[in-house]
Design a protein around this motif. Structure first.
Motif, PDB file in Angstrom:
ATOM      1  N   CYS A  75      -2.324 137.339-101.475  1.00 41.69           N
ATOM      2  CA  CYS A  75      -3.739 137.757-101.361  1.00 41.69           C
ATOM      3  C   CYS A  75      -4.519 137.493-102.648  1.00 41.69           C
ATOM      4  CB  CYS A  75      -3.812 139.233-101.011  1.00 41.69           C
ATOM      5  SG  CYS A  75      -3.246 140.337-102.331  1.00 41.69           S
ATOM      6  N   ARG A  76      -3.806 137.396-103.746  1.00 39.98           N
ATOM      7  CA  ARG A  76      -4.339 137.065-105.066  1.00 39.98           C
ATOM      8  C   ARG A  76      -5.306 138.094-105.644  1.00 39.98           C
ATOM      9  NH1 ARG A  76      -4.828 130.582-104.675  1.00 39.98           N
ATOM     10  NH2 ARG A  76      -5.848 130.813-106.684  1.00 39.98           N
ATOM     11  N   ALA A  77      -5.164 139.333-105.159  1.00 37.09           N
ATOM     12  CA  ALA A  77      -5.946 140.413-105.760  1.00 37.09           C
ATOM     13  C   ALA A  77      -5.515 140.595-107.210  1.00 37.09           C
ATOM     14  CB  ALA A  77      -5.734 141.700-104.981  1.00 37.09           C
TER      15      ALA A  77
ATOM     16  N   LEU B  40       7.949 138.294 -99.666  1.00 36.59           N
ATOM     17  CA  LEU B  40       7.166 139.475 -99.286  1.00 36.59           C
ATOM     18  C   LEU B  40       5.828 139.587-100.012  1.00 36.59           C
ATOM     19  CD1 LEU B  40       9.888 142.225 -98.731  1.00 36.59           C
ATOM     20  CD2 LEU B  40       8.637 140.902 -97.047  1.00 36.59           C
ATOM     21  N   CYS B  41       5.493 138.590-100.806  1.00 37.36           N
ATOM     22  CA  CYS B  41       4.162 138.563-101.416  1.00 37.36           C
ATOM     23  C   CYS B  41       3.178 138.054-100.367  1.00 37.36           C
ATOM     24  CB  CYS B  41       4.167 137.630-102.632  1.00 37.36           C
ATOM     25  SG  CYS B  41       2.522 137.332-103.289  1.00 37.36           S
ATOM     26  N   LEU B  42       2.043 138.729-100.254  1.00 35.95           N
ATOM     27  CA  LEU B  42       1.031 138.341 -99.259  1.00 35.95           C
ATOM     28  C   LEU B  42       0.241 137.101 -99.679  1.00 35.95           C
ATOM     29  CD1 LEU B  42      -0.199 141.970 -98.992  1.00 35.95           C
ATOM     30  CD2 LEU B  42       0.488 140.731 -96.950  1.00 35.95           C
TER      31      LEU B  42
ATOM     32  N   HIS C 173       8.511 143.776-106.491  1.00 33.65           N
ATOM     33  CA  HIS C 173       7.580 143.417-105.433  1.00 33.65           C
ATOM     34  C   HIS C 173       6.135 143.616-105.896  1.00 33.65           C
ATOM     35  CE1 HIS C 173      11.371 143.436-103.508  1.00 33.65           C
ATOM     36  NE2 HIS C 173      10.907 143.202-102.298  1.00 33.65           N
ATOM     37  N   SER C 174       5.963 143.558-107.209  1.00 31.00           N
ATOM     38  CA  SER C 174       4.627 143.627-107.818  1.00 31.00           C
ATOM     39  C   SER C 174       4.330 142.270-108.455  1.00 31.00           C
ATOM     40  CB  SER C 174       4.615 144.703-108.921  1.00 31.00           C
ATOM     41  OG  SER C 174       5.268 144.210-110.083  1.00 31.00           O
ATOM     42  N   PRO C 175       3.052 142.007-108.796  1.00 28.11           N
ATOM     43  CA  PRO C 175       2.745 140.725-109.457  1.00 28.11           C
ATOM     44  C   PRO C 175       3.513 140.574-110.775  1.00 28.11           C
ATOM     45  CG  PRO C 175       0.735 141.966-108.931  1.00 28.11           C
ATOM     46  CD  PRO C 175       1.872 142.847-108.594  1.00 28.11           C
TER      47      PRO C 175
ATOM     48  N   GLY D 238       6.249 141.990-111.740  1.00 27.60           N
ATOM     49  CA  GLY D 238       7.686 141.816-111.510  1.00 27.60           C
ATOM     50  C   GLY D 238       8.010 140.420-111.028  1.00 27.60           C
ATOM     51  N   ARG D 239       7.179 139.905-110.139  1.00 22.93           N
ATOM     52  CA  ARG D 239       7.435 138.557-109.601  1.00 22.93           C
ATOM     53  C   ARG D 239       7.294 137.510-110.706  1.00 22.93           C
ATOM     54  NH1 ARG D 239       4.221 140.911-104.712  1.00 22.93           N
ATOM     55  NH2 ARG D 239       5.851 141.105-103.154  1.00 22.93           N
ATOM     56  N   ILE D 240       6.265 137.689-111.539  1.00 22.35           N
ATOM     57  CA  ILE D 240       6.062 136.742-112.644  1.00 22.35           C
ATOM     58  C   ILE D 240       7.265 136.806-113.583  1.00 22.35           C
ATOM     59  CG2 ILE D 240       4.648 136.280-114.705  1.00 22.35           C
ATOM     60  CD1 ILE D 240       2.226 137.356-112.998  1.00 22.35           C
TER      61      ILE D 240
ATOM     62  N   VAL E  67      -3.710 147.142-107.603  1.00 24.38           N
ATOM     63  CA  VAL E  67      -4.410 146.370-106.562  1.00 24.38           C
ATOM     64  C   VAL E  67      -3.441 145.601-105.673  1.00 24.38           C
ATOM     65  CG1 VAL E  67      -6.469 146.096-108.010  1.00 24.38           C
ATOM     66  CG2 VAL E  67      -4.747 144.269-107.956  1.00 24.38           C
ATOM     67  N   CYS E  68      -2.154 145.718-105.958  1.00 28.49           N
ATOM     68  CA  CYS E  68      -1.164 144.933-105.203  1.00 28.49           C
ATOM     69  C   CYS E  68      -0.663 145.728-103.990  1.00 28.49           C
ATOM     70  CB  CYS E  68       0.003 144.550-106.101  1.00 28.49           C
ATOM     71  SG  CYS E  68       1.315 143.731-105.169  1.00 28.49           S
ATOM     72  N   PRO E  69      -1.009 145.275-102.772  1.00 27.16           N
ATOM     73  CA  PRO E  69      -0.608 146.038-101.580  1.00 27.16           C
ATOM     74  C   PRO E  69       0.911 146.162-101.434  1.00 27.16           C
ATOM     75  CG  PRO E  69      -2.188 144.311-101.009  1.00 27.16           C
ATOM     76  CD  PRO E  69      -1.774 144.075-102.419  1.00 27.16           C
ATOM     77  N   THR E  70       1.650 145.138-101.829  1.00 29.39           N
ATOM     78  CA  THR E  70       3.109 145.231-101.624  1.00 29.39           C
ATOM     79  C   THR E  70       3.751 146.156-102.657  1.00 29.39           C
ATOM     80  OG1 THR E  70       3.525 143.243-102.946  1.00 29.39           O
ATOM     81  CG2 THR E  70       3.283 142.947-100.563  1.00 29.39           C
ATOM     82  N   TYR E  71       3.184 146.216-103.846  1.00 28.61           N
ATOM     83  CA  TYR E  71       3.710 147.164-104.842  1.00 28.61           C
ATOM     84  C   TYR E  71       3.434 148.591-104.376  1.00 28.61           C
ATOM     85  CZ  TYR E  71       4.384 149.750-109.153  1.00 28.61           C
ATOM     86  OH  TYR E  71       4.807 150.670-110.087  1.00 28.61           O
TER      87      TYR E  71
HETATM   88  S1  SF4 Z   1      -0.802 138.004-104.294  1.00 26.75           S
HETATM   89 FE1  SF4 Z   1      -1.264 140.054-103.473  1.00 26.75          FE
HETATM   90  S2  SF4 Z   1       0.726 140.799-102.686  1.00 26.75           S
HETATM   91 FE2  SF4 Z   1       1.164 139.051-104.015  1.00 26.75          FE
HETATM   92  S3  SF4 Z   1       1.563 139.925-106.026  1.00 26.75           S
HETATM   93 FE3  SF4 Z   1      -0.634 139.428-106.016  1.00 26.75          FE
HETATM   94  S4  SF4 Z   1      -1.642 141.310-105.307  1.00 26.75           S
HETATM   95 FE4  SF4 Z   1       0.538 141.515-104.810  1.00 26.75          FE
END
Ligand code: SF4
Ligand code: SF4
Length: 435
Positions: free
Chosen positions: A74-76, A70-72, A41-43, A45-47, A29-33
């Motif tokens: 968006c909190r999907a 580069l995280c949006l 650049h995934s949730p 990975g960032r965590i 669900v992560c647009p940047t991943y």
């Molecule tokens: S907030 Fe959106 S862009 Fe950022 S890690 Fe979560 S799903 Fe991906």
């Protein structure tokens, strides 16, 4: 364990990262991943990067900058996460911790300080911005800029964004925005309307229509003069103190009105207002007031539905409509049904859901300006799904999404057949309200 690690753990919300079990349910669900294809650049990975800071495995904090920038936001990922990881809190805390340590160049510092501290929070400056835009249109400067190609030379692709803007309102009309509008018929609710900063400067007509629609639906509506920016842009930029100060100003401003609800029409602002309770939870003086404020904060679609909608709506002629959901309304406010309910109440429309309707459009505050290329990749994917619906109208509930959809329409050369509108504009037309 050194004191520095303790400090980093606190600032980066290390404890919250331990809730992540690395299952990867958030990845699809992560647009940047999906668009960048990198674990960092995934949730997850960032965590993990933030966790490694707390464990002393990463000492060069600049490693986190690009993945977090580069995280949006968006909190999907939060909606998809089975263990309830508070990704939004981790992201905002980590950004704030990085900003605190970062040495910005003088020009960047100047722009950040001017925009975040002087422009967005000032009603005067935002009115000046709206009036200047109106003048720019009316004096013919806009035509000259577009005709000579000067717009194309503006930095950050601003010319492309400018081409998506709706016409402004005159300074005279701007100054006449009513501070109280009485309910039509029997009053159902008393509303304090939240105008927003960019929304009010650049989309004033939608604000005026919102107030009229609320009154038409049976609400007494107050527009509180002392209100300010919601603070979302500040929180996303890592300026949490500014964000908290703006939250306090708004809570104090709205205390003067004994409203049933504080109503907004912008998904991003609404999410921030909903989170004031969380933002100020450790402030003994403000925590309770903030919690009450957030519990009263609603999107306009919720109130219009609660009022029973509208009795007579002008039918459309077999119009195919698709609804681009605002991430912050879906993933933070959890408001998903009401806009659909309102759209379905208009006779003659066919509402078609696009594939991945919940996926971010790439707008994300000012993400599309500062990360243009990455944002466009996400937008192009969105437009592919939009085109497949064969809709001629795209409805949004957030100013950023509206601009982004208009940009997508321009990029796809669809402006003669497809239009993007805020839900309020579309409803107002059906109700027969204009301004
Ligand atoms: S907030 Fe959106 S862009 Fe950022 S890690 Fe979560 S799903 Fe991906
Ligand atoms: S954030 Fe949630 S969904 Fe994503 S990997 Fe961690 S536990 Fe799984």
């Amino acid at each position: 364990m050194s004191e520095t690690i303790e400090q980093l753990r606190k600032e980066f919300q290390y404890d919250k990262t331990k809730q992540c079990v690395q299952c990867g349910y958030c990845l699809p669900v992560c647009p940047t991943y999906l668009s960048m294809g990198k674990e960092t650049h995934s949730p997850r990975g960032r965590i993990n990067l933030v966790k490694m800071v707390g464990e002393g495995k990463i000492t060069d904090l600049s490693v986190l900058e690009e993945p977090l920038d580069l995280c949006l936001g968006c909190r999907a990922c939060e909606t998809a996460c089975p263990t309830g990881v508070e990704y939004g809190t981790i992201l905002e805390s980590a950004r704030a911790a990085l900003v605190k340590r970062k040495k910005f160049s003088l020009p960047v510092r100047l722009v950040r300080n001017t925009m975040l501290k002087k422009v967005f929070p000032s009603r005067g400056m935002m009115n000046f911005t709206g009036n200047s835009y109106w003048l720019y249109e009316k004096t013919g400067l806009q035509k000259i800029m577009r005709k000579t190609g000067a717009m194309k030379k503006l930095p950050f692709h601003l010319g492309e964004f400018e081409a998506t803007m709706s016409s402004g309102v005159s300074p005279k009309k701007r100054s006449q925005f009513e501070t109280f509008v009485k309910a039509k018929g029997k009053r159902k609710y008393t509303i304090a309307f939240f105008t927003g900063c960019i929304m009010d400067a650049m989309f004033r007509k939608i604000n005026e229509l919102s107030v009229q629609l609320l009154a038409e639906a049976g609400c007494d509506v107050y527009v509180v003069k002392k209100q300010t920016c919601c603070g979302a842009l500040h929180a996303h930029a890592g300026e949490m103190d500014d964000s908290k100060n703006l939250a306090k100003q708004n809570i104090a401003a709205f205390e003067d009105i004994e409203a049933d609800y504080v109503v907004n029409n912008a998904g991003g602002c609404g999410a921030m207002l909903n989170e004031y309770g969380h933002l100020l939870k450790d402030d003994s003086e403000w925590a309770e007031k903030a919690e009450i404020f957030s519990s009263k904060s609603k999107d306009i679609s919720q109130i219009l539905v609660a009022c029973g909608g509208f009795r007579s709506l002008k039918p459309r002629e077999n119009e195919r409509v698709t609804y681009q959901r605002s991430c912050h309304m879906t993933n933070v406010q959890k408001v998903t049904k009401e806009p659909v309910q309102l759209l379905n109440s208009i006779p003659g429309i066919e509402l078609v859901e696009m594939k991945d309707a919940n996926m971010c459009c790439g707008s994300a505050g000012i993400y599309n300006i500062v990360n243009y290329d990455e944002s466009i990749k996400i937008l192009d994917e969105k437009m592919k799904h939009m085109k497949a619906t064969k809709a001629t109208v795209i409805i949004t509930t957030n100013p950023g999404c509206l601009i982004q959809m208009k940009l997508g329409i321009e990029r796809e050369n669809l402006s003669s057949t497809v239009k993007a509108l805020h839900l309020i504009e579309y409803l107002a037309e059906a109700v027969g309200i204009s301004n």
